[in-house]
Scaffold this active site. Structure first.
Site: not given
Length: 333
Positions: A197, A200, A278
């Protein structure tokens, strides 16, 4: 351009590469588990999935996963995910599971994986799609805790586990790439893939760290790479795919509208992009809906949709034989 046909999009052969089991619990299931274990609901059922931001969202995940106490409940969660994936027409999924959210399982990783595998095996025997597990670290964990997770995964060598992942709120954790570099290096040496990840709640610097420090095979989100042309160029040069989740980025206020979302600009720049959900139950979305939203917002024709679906297949950690089958089916869509 007419609105995309959801039933036709469900028939589009594709994989999902960025989806969290923690975000796939439907509200009635959570309510049933809460009643069973005498837990208080954080909000009334009709407002259960109303979140104030990423921090509130992550706190909710801890509560929801804390309801899962038995092997049977874990297997039920896995089986429910497989049914959800099948309803959306996905043919394979790399499913992220972060043990730190599951307070009754965080110190029992081998048992947790075995229980999930039981649910997935039962689903596959019913003809539901295959699922690979990406076991995720949390950004606030220590390097020592990360090393312990990798040691367990390497010792276990469970065929269901395909990758090491890392997630969590980058904005609050700060720069963590250096802390986890050794864990990711050792995971790769043991044959695990790496998905990270980044980009974001962090900016493009998080994407660069994911590539240069963690050796990411794939980046989850990655959308804020668009803010730095040199990071976009790095993604293009190395052909590192992004697992993008448009609705998630809107709900969690990364972007104010889909029209301002950079997925199409990244695609046009040559970055491999896939569409994902997600946390579909919590965000009220589905995989075919995400494809439809992008097709409508950006005027994507069948050729673009096929290219994005092809990226999802190639970016997945599915076995080569399954990828070949999906490519063949995609050519006929």
């Amino acid at each position: 351009m007419p609105a995309p046909d959801l039933s036709r999009l469900r028939a589009l052969p594709r994989a999902e590469v960025h989806v969290h089991l923690e975000g796939c619990f439907d509200a009635p299931l959570l309510e049933r588990w809460a009643r069973r274990h005498g837990e208080t609901m954080p909000r009334p059922l009709e407002r259960l999935f109303e979140f104030q931001g990423l921090a509130d969202f992550l706190d909710f995940l801890d509560w929801a996963c804390g309801l899962v106490r038995t092997r049977e409940e874990l297997a039920e969660a896995a089986h429910d995910f497989s049914r959800r994936m099948d309803r959306s027409g996905a043919s394979y999924a790399d499913l992220i599971v972060n043990p730190t959210h599951w307070r009754h399982w965080v110190a029992r990783l081998p048992e947790m994986i075995d229980a999930l595998d039981a649910g997935f095996r039962a689903a596959e025997q019913e003809g539901l799609p295959r699922v690979g597990l990406c076991i995720s670290l949390l950004r606030t964990q220590s390097a020592q805790a990360a090393a312990q997770v990798v040691d367990e995964l390497v010792a276990l060598r469970h065929p269901r586990v395909v990758a090491l992942s890392i997630d969590g709120n980058e904005a609050t954790a700060g720069r963590t790439g250096p802390r986890f570099a050794d864990a990711f290096r050792r995971a790769a040496a043991a044959g695990l893939r790496r998905t990270v990840h980044a980009g974001e709640s962090s900016g493009p610097e998080g994407v660069r760290d994911a590539i240069e420090l963690l050796g990411a095979d794939r980046i989850d989100h990655g959308v804020r790479a668009i803010e730095d042309p040199s990071v976009v160029a790095l993604l293009v040069e190395r052909q590192i795919p992004l697992g993008i989740c448009p609705t998630s980025n809107l709900v969690l206020k990364v972007y104010p509208s889909l029209e301002e979302h950079p997925i199409d600009r990244l695609r046009r720049a040559g970055v491999p992009v896939s569409i994902n959900t997600d946390d579909p139950a919590l965000l009220g979305t589905s995989l075919e809906r995400e494809y439809a939203l992008c097709a409508e917002a950006f005027g994507w024709d069948d050729e673009v949709l096929r290219d994005v679906a092809r990226t999802s297949i190639e970016a997945s950690f599915a076995e080569n034989a399954l990828k070949a089958q999906l490519r063949e089916r995609l050519a006929g869509w």
